[in-house]
Design an enzyme around this catalytic site. Sequence first.
Site, PDB file in Angstrom:
ATOM      1  N   GLY A   8       0.827  -1.221   0.000  1.00 56.50           N
ATOM      2  CA  GLY A   8       0.000   0.000   0.000  1.00 56.50           C
ATOM      3  C   GLY A   8       0.851   1.257   0.000  1.00 56.50           C
ATOM      4  O   GLY A   8       0.410   2.312   0.471  1.00 56.50           O
ATOM      5  N   THR A  10       1.622   3.189  -2.359  1.00 58.88           N
ATOM      6  CA  THR A  10       1.107   4.273  -3.207  1.00 58.88           C
ATOM      7  C   THR A  10      -0.053   5.019  -2.536  1.00 58.88           C
ATOM      8  O   THR A  10      -0.539   6.015  -3.064  1.00 58.88           O
ATOM      9  CB  THR A  10       0.622   3.726  -4.567  1.00 58.88           C
ATOM     10  N   ASP A  56       0.558  -8.452  -5.223  1.00 58.12           N
ATOM     11  CA  ASP A  56      -0.866  -8.181  -4.995  1.00 58.12           C
ATOM     12  C   ASP A  56      -1.334  -9.027  -3.821  1.00 58.12           C
ATOM     13  O   ASP A  56      -0.960 -10.209  -3.720  1.00 58.12           O
ATOM     14  CB  ASP A  56      -1.661  -8.533  -6.262  1.00 58.12           C
ATOM     15  N   LEU A  57      -2.157  -8.427  -2.952  1.00 61.29           N
ATOM     16  CA  LEU A  57      -2.658  -9.187  -1.801  1.00 61.29           C
ATOM     17  C   LEU A  57      -3.569 -10.345  -2.219  1.00 61.29           C
ATOM     18  O   LEU A  57      -3.867 -11.216  -1.409  1.00 61.29           O
ATOM     19  CB  LEU A  57      -3.397  -8.271  -0.817  1.00 61.29           C
ATOM     20  N   ALA A  80      -5.147  -2.170   1.267  1.00 60.46           N
ATOM     21  CA  ALA A  80      -6.536  -2.579   1.538  1.00 60.46           C
ATOM     22  C   ALA A  80      -7.465  -1.911   0.540  1.00 60.46           C
ATOM     23  O   ALA A  80      -7.100  -0.899  -0.069  1.00 60.46           O
ATOM     24  CB  ALA A  80      -6.951  -2.142   2.948  1.00 60.46           C
ATOM     25  N   GLN A  81      -8.653  -2.455   0.390  1.00 64.86           N
ATOM     26  CA  GLN A  81      -9.755  -1.697  -0.196  1.00 64.86           C
ATOM     27  C   GLN A  81     -10.263  -0.886   0.995  1.00 64.86           C
ATOM     28  O   GLN A  81     -10.923  -1.410   1.893  1.00 64.86           O
ATOM     29  CB  GLN A  81     -10.817  -2.656  -0.753  1.00 64.86           C
ATOM     30  N   SER A 123      -8.393  -0.677  12.235  1.00 63.91           N
ATOM     31  CA  SER A 123      -9.159   0.563  12.075  1.00 63.91           C
ATOM     32  C   SER A 123     -10.191   0.764  13.178  1.00 63.91           C
ATOM     33  O   SER A 123     -10.815  -0.197  13.659  1.00 63.91           O
ATOM     34  CB  SER A 123      -9.888   0.489  10.725  1.00 63.91           C
ATOM     35  N   GLU A 125     -12.981   1.723  12.581  1.00 66.71           N
ATOM     36  CA  GLU A 125     -14.255   1.247  12.022  1.00 66.71           C
ATOM     37  C   GLU A 125     -14.672  -0.085  12.648  1.00 66.71           C
ATOM     38  O   GLU A 125     -15.841  -0.470  12.575  1.00 66.71           O
ATOM     39  CB  GLU A 125     -14.141   1.075  10.496  1.00 66.71           C
ATOM     40  N   TYR A 147     -16.478  -3.398   5.074  1.00 72.50           N
ATOM     41  CA  TYR A 147     -15.092  -3.000   5.352  1.00 72.50           C
ATOM     42  C   TYR A 147     -14.747  -3.259   6.821  1.00 72.50           C
ATOM     43  O   TYR A 147     -13.714  -3.861   7.140  1.00 72.50           O
ATOM     44  CB  TYR A 147     -14.897  -1.517   5.014  1.00 72.50           C
TER      45      TYR A 147
HETATM   46  P1  NDP Z   1      -5.376   4.296   0.700  1.00 74.35           P
HETATM   47  O1  NDP Z   1      -6.705   3.932   0.149  1.00 74.35           O
HETATM   48  O2  NDP Z   1      -4.831   5.679   0.461  1.00 74.35           O
HETATM   49  O3  NDP Z   1      -4.281   3.259   0.148  1.00 74.35           O
HETATM   50  C1  NDP Z   1      -4.586   1.894  -0.004  1.00 74.35           C
HETATM   51  C2  NDP Z   1      -3.394   1.205  -0.651  1.00 74.35           C
HETATM   52  O4  NDP Z   1      -3.693  -0.188  -0.837  1.00 74.35           O
HETATM   53  C3  NDP Z   1      -3.044   1.744  -2.057  1.00 74.35           C
HETATM   54  O5  NDP Z   1      -1.636   1.795  -2.171  1.00 74.35           O
HETATM   55  C4  NDP Z   1      -3.619   0.672  -2.981  1.00 74.35           C
HETATM   56  O6  NDP Z   1      -2.959   0.598  -4.224  1.00 74.35           O
HETATM   57  C5  NDP Z   1      -3.317  -0.571  -2.148  1.00 74.35           C
HETATM   58  N1  NDP Z   1      -4.059  -1.757  -2.572  1.00 74.35           N
HETATM   59  C6  NDP Z   1      -5.397  -1.885  -2.722  1.00 74.35           C
HETATM   60  N2  NDP Z   1      -5.710  -3.131  -3.116  1.00 74.35           N
HETATM   61  C7  NDP Z   1      -4.537  -3.814  -3.208  1.00 74.35           C
HETATM   62  C8  NDP Z   1      -4.208  -5.145  -3.577  1.00 74.35           C
HETATM   63  N3  NDP Z   1      -5.131  -6.038  -3.948  1.00 74.35           N
HETATM   64  N4  NDP Z   1      -2.900  -5.519  -3.549  1.00 74.35           N
HETATM   65  C9  NDP Z   1      -1.950  -4.627  -3.205  1.00 74.35           C
HETATM   66  N5  NDP Z   1      -2.201  -3.353  -2.880  1.00 74.35           N
HETATM   67  C10 NDP Z   1      -3.486  -2.951  -2.869  1.00 74.35           C
HETATM   68  O7  NDP Z   1      -5.422   3.991   2.272  1.00 74.35           O
HETATM   69  P2  NDP Z   1      -4.695   4.753   3.497  1.00 74.35           P
HETATM   70  O8  NDP Z   1      -3.299   5.019   3.141  1.00 74.35           O
HETATM   71  O9  NDP Z   1      -5.575   5.831   3.978  1.00 74.35           O
HETATM   72  O10 NDP Z   1      -4.771   3.615   4.619  1.00 74.35           O
HETATM   73  C11 NDP Z   1      -3.738   2.639   4.766  1.00 74.35           C
HETATM   74  C12 NDP Z   1      -4.293   1.446   5.539  1.00 74.35           C
HETATM   75  O11 NDP Z   1      -4.732   1.854   6.824  1.00 74.35           O
HETATM   76  C13 NDP Z   1      -5.496   0.760   4.897  1.00 74.35           C
HETATM   77  O12 NDP Z   1      -5.393  -0.614   5.208  1.00 74.35           O
HETATM   78  C14 NDP Z   1      -6.689   1.368   5.621  1.00 74.35           C
HETATM   79  O13 NDP Z   1      -7.775   0.486   5.590  1.00 74.35           O
HETATM   80  C15 NDP Z   1      -6.100   1.506   7.015  1.00 74.35           C
HETATM   81  N6  NDP Z   1      -6.655   2.556   7.832  1.00 74.35           N
HETATM   82  C16 NDP Z   1      -6.677   3.853   7.370  1.00 74.35           C
HETATM   83  C17 NDP Z   1      -7.116   4.878   8.169  1.00 74.35           C
HETATM   84  C18 NDP Z   1      -7.156   6.283   7.696  1.00 74.35           C
HETATM   85  O14 NDP Z   1      -7.823   7.098   8.351  1.00 74.35           O
HETATM   86  N7  NDP Z   1      -6.467   6.630   6.629  1.00 74.35           N
HETATM   87  C19 NDP Z   1      -7.560   4.595   9.567  1.00 74.35           C
HETATM   88  C20 NDP Z   1      -7.453   3.209   9.956  1.00 74.35           C
HETATM   89  C21 NDP Z   1      -7.016   2.247   9.107  1.00 74.35           C
HETATM   90  P3  NDP Z   1      -3.418   1.523  -5.494  1.00 74.35           P
HETATM   91  O15 NDP Z   1      -2.690   2.823  -5.344  1.00 74.35           O
HETATM   92  O16 NDP Z   1      -2.948   0.706  -6.652  1.00 74.35           O
HETATM   93  O17 NDP Z   1      -4.914   1.678  -5.415  1.00 74.35           O
HETATM   94  P1  GDR Z   2     -14.576   6.712   7.229  1.00 71.90           P
HETATM   95  O1  GDR Z   2     -14.134   8.026   6.417  1.00 71.90           O
HETATM   96  O2  GDR Z   2     -15.770   6.062   6.667  1.00 71.90           O
HETATM   97  O3  GDR Z   2     -14.626   7.119   8.674  1.00 71.90           O
HETATM   98  O4  GDR Z   2     -13.340   5.728   6.950  1.00 71.90           O
HETATM   99  P2  GDR Z   2     -14.930   9.001   5.434  1.00 71.90           P
HETATM  100  O5  GDR Z   2     -14.107  10.223   5.357  1.00 71.90           O
HETATM  101  O6  GDR Z   2     -15.298   8.323   4.156  1.00 71.90           O
HETATM  102  O7  GDR Z   2     -16.308   9.276   6.234  1.00 71.90           O
HETATM  103  C1  GDR Z   2     -16.328   9.913   7.495  1.00 71.90           C
HETATM  104  C2  GDR Z   2     -17.750  10.294   7.858  1.00 71.90           C
HETATM  105  O8  GDR Z   2     -18.189  11.362   7.000  1.00 71.90           O
HETATM  106  C3  GDR Z   2     -19.526  11.096   6.595  1.00 71.90           C
HETATM  107  N1  GDR Z   2     -19.832  11.781   5.327  1.00 71.90           N
HETATM  108  C4  GDR Z   2     -19.233  11.535   4.153  1.00 71.90           C
HETATM  109  N2  GDR Z   2     -18.235  10.689   3.822  1.00 71.90           N
HETATM  110  C5  GDR Z   2     -17.812  10.682   2.532  1.00 71.90           C
HETATM  111  N3  GDR Z   2     -16.799   9.867   2.183  1.00 71.90           N
HETATM  112  N4  GDR Z   2     -18.409  11.466   1.575  1.00 71.90           N
HETATM  113  C6  GDR Z   2     -19.422  12.321   1.867  1.00 71.90           C
HETATM  114  O9  GDR Z   2     -19.933  13.013   0.999  1.00 71.90           O
HETATM  115  C7  GDR Z   2     -19.853  12.370   3.224  1.00 71.90           C
HETATM  116  N5  GDR Z   2     -20.800  13.098   3.873  1.00 71.90           N
HETATM  117  C8  GDR Z   2     -20.775  12.724   5.148  1.00 71.90           C
HETATM  118  C9  GDR Z   2     -19.590   9.579   6.486  1.00 71.90           C
HETATM  119  O10 GDR Z   2     -20.933   9.132   6.475  1.00 71.90           O
HETATM  120  C10 GDR Z   2     -18.788   9.171   7.712  1.00 71.90           C
HETATM  121  O11 GDR Z   2     -19.613   9.144   8.833  1.00 71.90           O
HETATM  122  C11 GDR Z   2     -11.996   6.180   6.950  1.00 71.90           C
HETATM  123  C12 GDR Z   2     -11.200   5.295   5.988  1.00 71.90           C
HETATM  124  O12 GDR Z   2      -9.901   5.836   5.849  1.00 71.90           O
HETATM  125  C13 GDR Z   2     -11.094   3.890   6.497  1.00 71.90           C
HETATM  126  O13 GDR Z   2     -10.217   3.144   5.657  1.00 71.90           O
HETATM  127  C14 GDR Z   2     -10.527   3.926   7.920  1.00 71.90           C
HETATM  128  O14 GDR Z   2     -10.435   2.635   8.442  1.00 71.90           O
HETATM  129  C15 GDR Z   2     -11.416   4.792   8.799  1.00 71.90           C
HETATM  130  O15 GDR Z   2     -11.457   6.096   8.255  1.00 71.90           O
HETATM  131  C16 GDR Z   2     -10.879   4.898  10.225  1.00 71.90           C
END
Ligand code: NDP
Ligand code: GDR
Length: 322
Positions: A8, A10, A56-57, A80-81, A123, A125, A147
């Site tokens: 991840g 990127t 790839d995962l 992750a997705q 997370s 979540e 998720y």
């Molecule tokens: P992003 O969505 O920005 O990044 C996700 C990464 O996973 C990208 O590099 C993506 O690659 C890669 N990826 C997706 N599918 C696959 C696959 N099948 N094989 C290999 N790589 C893959 O996430 P964040 O950086 O925000 O988050 C990082 C991690 O932390 C995630 O696991 C997320 O669920 C977790 N997390 C994030 C939080 C947050 O607030 N940001 C809070 C708690 C947990 P590509 O660029 O090709 O799409």
């Molecule tokens: P979250 O983040 O679901 O907490 O997951 P997101 O920013 O998508 O949503 C936060 C809250 O905002 C409300 N919301 C909206 N959200 C989005 N995306 N778009 C909208 O237009 C909008 N309007 C209101 C949502 O309903 C929600 O309550 C993120 C991700 O990074 C996860 O991968 C990670 O695990 C958790 O944070 C911690």
Amino acid sequence: MPTAIITGITGQDGSYLAEFLIAKGYHVIGMVRRSSTITFQRIKHIQDDITIIQGDLHDQSSLVDLVERYQPDEVYNLAAQSFVPTSWNQPVLTGEVTALGVTRLLEAVRLVNPETKFYQASSSEMFGKVREVPQNENTPFYPRSPYGVAKVYAHWITVNYRESYDLFAVSGILFNHESPRRGLEFVTRKISYGVARIKLGLTNELRLGNLESRRDWGYAGDYVEGMWLMLQHSIPKDFVIGTGVTHSVRDLCELAFNHVDLDYQDYVVQDPRFYRPAEVDLLIADPSKAFQELKWQPRIGFEDLIQMMVDADLKRLALEID
Ligand code: NDP
Ligand code: GDR
């Protein structure tokens, strides 16, 4: 020179973690999945300082090859997705990558070198419909999306490999963390980008979903340090990382629009398309264990974070218009 693999790389967190580990003197290996277009936007400034490898995962052998070839000291599984709404549209894919993908990577570590330290990106979540306020490492999970369910599986498989095979495998339960590198679909960046576009006269509305949900928002650059600290601890343990402060999406709108002297009520339109089938209403961390045992602290507060994001989007868009 220690070696770390980041899956991840990127993504938002991958880019900050890579910068952090390079500064610490690590050889950083970034796993990227094959795609027909380049996804290196967030890491192009450090591309010469890291080794990029395809994997790839979904694909077990690519993970085994990777660990075998680089014999890392540490593996950070950030791939992750990660977008919650997509997990209702693609629940099976989300389970494959966000849940089972973790088992595949743990298996690669176990088979190739069980001495490798392993970090899993868990997370807040997982707390979902929260059982207590604030949430700590012992709060029971109640996920509210495919998720969240996948992350609960990933969390427990990490704990299970630690207990079954004595791996140094830990799970960091991170609350929402944001930055100017956040994906455009997440609410903080959607708002900062939307505010910048409105301020520059490129649009006159911002369509959002639920404005009442509350999150504990911190800065991604601070949170990657917490990941590293967990792997430097003498005992493999899970930690909650967050700020201990919560705000609503409405507060976020107010702050972001005020920063450019606008009133959010003139521009924000609530659109049912962005409501979720099941919502997580309130998240707030109790990060006291990380404060005490890891000596970790967030440096950037909510207000500075949102202003930083709005300013970055204004700058980026102004350059595009030029
Ligand atoms: P992003 O969505 O920005 O990044 C996700 C990464 O996973 C990208 O590099 C993506 O690659 C890669 N990826 C997706 N599918 C696959 C696959 N099948 N094989 C290999 N790589 C893959 O996430 P964040 O950086 O925000 O988050 C990082 C991690 O932390 C995630 O696991 C997320 O669920 C977790 N997390 C994030 C939080 C947050 O607030 N940001 C809070 C708690 C947990 P590509 O660029 O090709 O799409
Ligand atoms: P979250 O983040 O679901 O907490 O997951 P997101 O920013 O998508 O949503 C936060 C809250 O905002 C409300 N919301 C909206 N959200 C989005 N995306 N778009 C909208 O237009 C909008 N309007 C209101 C949502 O309903 C929600 O309550 C993120 C991700 O990074 C996860 O991968 C990670 O695990 C958790 O944070 C911690």
